[in-house]
Design a protein around this motif. Structure first.
Motif, short mmCIF file in Angstrom:
data_model
loop_
_atom_site.label_atom_id
_atom_site.label_comp_id
_atom_site.label_asym_id
_atom_site.label_seq_id
_atom_site.Cartn_x
_atom_site.Cartn_y
_atom_site.Cartn_z
N ASP A 115 2.30 -11.09 -0.27
CA ASP A 115 3.48 -10.72 -1.06
C ASP A 115 4.74 -11.49 -0.66
O ASP A 115 5.80 -11.27 -1.24
CB ASP A 115 3.76 -9.21 -0.91
CG ASP A 115 2.63 -8.37 -1.44
OD1 ASP A 115 2.02 -8.77 -2.46
OD2 ASP A 115 2.33 -7.31 -0.85
N TYR A 146 -5.83 -7.07 -9.23
CA TYR A 146 -4.95 -5.95 -9.56
C TYR A 146 -5.69 -4.99 -10.47
O TYR A 146 -6.76 -5.29 -11.00
CB TYR A 146 -3.65 -6.44 -10.21
CG TYR A 146 -3.82 -7.16 -11.53
CD1 TYR A 146 -3.71 -6.48 -12.75
CD2 TYR A 146 -4.07 -8.53 -11.58
CE1 TYR A 146 -3.85 -7.14 -13.97
CE2 TYR A 146 -4.21 -9.20 -12.78
CZ TYR A 146 -4.10 -8.50 -13.97
OH TYR A 146 -4.25 -9.16 -15.17
N PRO A 163 -2.18 -3.87 -6.30
CA PRO A 163 -1.13 -3.41 -7.21
C PRO A 163 -1.65 -3.17 -8.63
O PRO A 163 -2.79 -3.50 -8.96
CB PRO A 163 -0.13 -4.57 -7.19
CG PRO A 163 -0.97 -5.78 -6.91
CD PRO A 163 -2.05 -5.31 -5.98
N SER A 164 -0.79 -2.61 -9.45
CA SER A 164 -1.13 -2.39 -10.86
C SER A 164 -0.53 -3.48 -11.74
O SER A 164 -0.32 -3.27 -12.94
CB SER A 164 -0.61 -1.01 -11.31
OG SER A 164 -1.20 0.01 -10.55
N ASN A 216 0.17 -10.42 -9.18
CA ASN A 216 1.05 -10.90 -8.11
C ASN A 216 1.99 -11.99 -8.65
O ASN A 216 1.56 -12.90 -9.35
CB ASN A 216 0.21 -11.45 -6.96
CG ASN A 216 1.00 -11.61 -5.67
OD1 ASN A 216 2.05 -12.25 -5.65
ND2 ASN A 216 0.50 -11.02 -4.59
#
Length: 404
Positions: free
Chosen positions: A62, A86, A242-243, A246
Motif C-alpha cells: 500500500d 480484491y 480490500p474491496s 489497489n
C-alpha cells in the motif's frame, strides 16, 4: 546507522498474511530489510528481483509501486494475492468453493478403494503397503481433465484422497480465472497443501515410514483435511484484501533476473538470490505444477522415476552453481547499474561464495558512480528440515549501493 526516521518517504513493514512455508523467507527480518531499502530509496518503484514467497510485496503493497519478479510462476500468484487481489461481486465464499469441489470429489471417490485407505492401521507393514498402493495410481489412466495430483502425487506428500481435493479445488479455481479473487483461491490452496503435506515444509522428497515413530508422525498429516486448511486461510485472506483495486500501479513478472532488469528503470532493486547449491525449483516444484497445471514430464534417472517426482527441465539458477555464481553477481550488478537504480542485496556469510568476494565484484562494477555500504544482523535461518539443524544461525548481510 540506518535511516533517520525524519527522512521523507520512509517505508514501513506492514502486516500481511503468509501463504506458504518458504526456506530463507525474510518475514522475521522484514524490518531489517526495509530499513536497508530506506537507506537507498529515492523514489520510484521497488523491484523485488527474486520475489519467492512475495513477502516484500505483502509488506510494501500500500506504500509504493512494487515490481515483483521471480522466474518461478507460483511466485507471481502469491504476489497477485498481495498486490492486485480484491473483493467484488464475483468473489465466492469458501463455502461456495468447497461445495463445488465436493461435488467434483464425489464423482471420483470410487478411485479411493479399500487398499488406499488409512483406516485401522496398526503395523508398519500395513501402513507402507497402503502408501505404496497410493503411489501406484501414477500407472492409472484417468478420463477426467483435472487429475494431475491424484495421478502424480498420491502417496507422496499427500494421500490419494487429499490429492482428489487438491485437483478439485484447482478445477474450481479455474472457474474464477481472470477474476480478482483467482490468486487468493490458488494461494489459499498452496497454504492447504503446505499444512497437510507429510514432508518437511518443502517438496524435495517426501518421508518414508522406517519405524513406528515415523509412521505415527506421518499419519498426523495423512489425516489432515485439505478443506479445513483451505477455508481457514481463504477466509483470513478475504479479511485482509480490500474491496477495491489497489491504486498503486504494481507490476508482476516471471522473468529471468537479467531480462527483468532490462525492462526496469529508475527505482530501487531489492535482490535476494539463492545462497546455496540447492535449487528452489527442486524444493517447490509441486507449487509450480499446481499453478501451471500442465501435466509435466517427470524426471527419470537410470531408468527410474526420481523419488521426488520433479518436473523435467526445471529452472537451474546460476546463483546455485559454484562455477557460475560470480558471473551471475556481475550480470546482476551490471543490470542494476544500467537501469540507473539503487540496490539492496541480501546475502549470507554462509553463501555459495564469500561475502567479501561479492563486495569486490560490486566495487568493480559500480565503481565511483555509486556509494557502497554493508550492514548485517544475526537471525535464525529456517532450513525446513526435521533434523537437528532445523534452525541454523545465519549472519544476514545487506550490501547497499546508492547512486552518487
Amino acid at each position: 546507522m540506518l535511516t533517520d526516521t525524519l527522512r521523507p518517504n520512509l517505508l514501513e513493514s506492514h502486516e500481511y498474511p503468509h501463504y506458504i512455508k518458504y526456506m530463507g523467507s525474510k518475514t522475521k527480518i522484514m524490518d531489517f530489510v526495509i530499513s536497508g531499502i530506506n537507506e537507498v530509496y529515492a523514489g520510484g518503484a521497488v523491484l523485488d528481483l527474486f520475489a519467492g514467497s512475495a513477502s516484500l510485496s505483502g509488506a510494501l503493497r500500500d506504500q509504493v509501486q512494487v515490481h515483483s519478479n521471480d522466474i518461478q510462476e507460483y511466485s507471481s500468484v502469491l504476489a497477485k494475492a498481495y498486490l492486485t487481489a480484491y473483493k467484488d461481486k464475483s468473489t465466492p465464499t469458501s463455502y461456495m468453493i468447497l461445495q463445488k469441489a465436493e461435488h467434483i470429489v464425489n464423482k471420483h471417490l470410487h478411485l479411493i478403494s479399500d487398499e488406499l485407505q488409512y483406516n485401522d492401521i496398526e503395523t508398519l507393514k500395513h501402513f507402507n503397503d497402503v502408501e505404496e498402493n497410493n503411489r501406484k495410481l501414477i500407472n492409472n489412466d484417468f478420463t477426467n481433465d483435472y487429475h494431475l495430483f491424484t495421478k502424480n502425487y498420491s502417496g507422496t506428500w499427500w494421500t490419494a484422497q487429499q490429492c482428489l481435493w487438491i485437483d478439485a479445488l484447482r478445477e474450481v479455481a479455474d472457474e474464477y480465472k481472470g477474476k480478482p479473487s483467482y490468486s487468493i483461491i490458488l494461494a489459499s490452496l498452496m497454504y492447504a497443501m503446505a499444512y497437510t503435506s507429510q514432508g518437511t515444509g518443502h517438496y524435495a522428497q517426501y518421508r518414508d515410514a522406517k519405524n513406528i515413530k515415523s509412521m505415527k508422525d506421518i499419519m498426523i498429516y495423512r489425516r489432515r483435511d485439505i478443506r479445513h486448511y483451505f477455508s481457514r486461510k481463504y477466509n483470513d485472506a478475504l479479511l485482509d484484501v480490500p474491496s477495491f483495486m489497489n491504486k498503486q500501479q504494481h507490476i508482476i513478472t516471471s522473468l529471468d533476473f537479467v531480462d527483468c532488469l532490462s525492462v526496469f528503470s529508475g527505482g530501487t532493486v531489492y535482490a535476494d538470490p539463492p545462497y546455496c547449491f540447492v535449487h528452489y525449483s527442486r524444493f517447490y516444484h509441486a507449487l509450480e505444477t499446481l499453478v501451471k497445471y500442465d501435466y509435466p514430464e517427470l524426471q527419470v534417472k537410470s531408468g527410474k522415476l526420481v523419488k521426488g517426482r520433479y518436473r523435467e527441465n526445471r529452472h537451474q539458477s546460476p546463483f546455485c552453481i559454484r562455477t557460475k555464481v560470480s558471473q551471475a553477481f556481475k550480470d546482476m550488478f551490471e543490470g542494476v547499474k544500467s537501469t540507473g537504480s539503487n540496490l539492496v542485496l541480501s546475502y549470507s556469510k554462509n553463501g555459495m561464495i564469500e561475502i567479501e568476494a561479492v563486495e569486490a565484484i560490486a566495487l568493480d562494477v559500480f565503481g565511483a558512480a555509486y556509494a557502497l555500504d554493508m550492514v548485517s544482523t544475526d537471525y535464525k535461518h529456517m532450513t525446513l528440515g526435521r533434523q537437528g539443524d532445523r534452525h541454523r544461525d545465519v549472519q544476514e548481510c545487506l550490501i547497499l549501493a546508492k547512486r552518487k
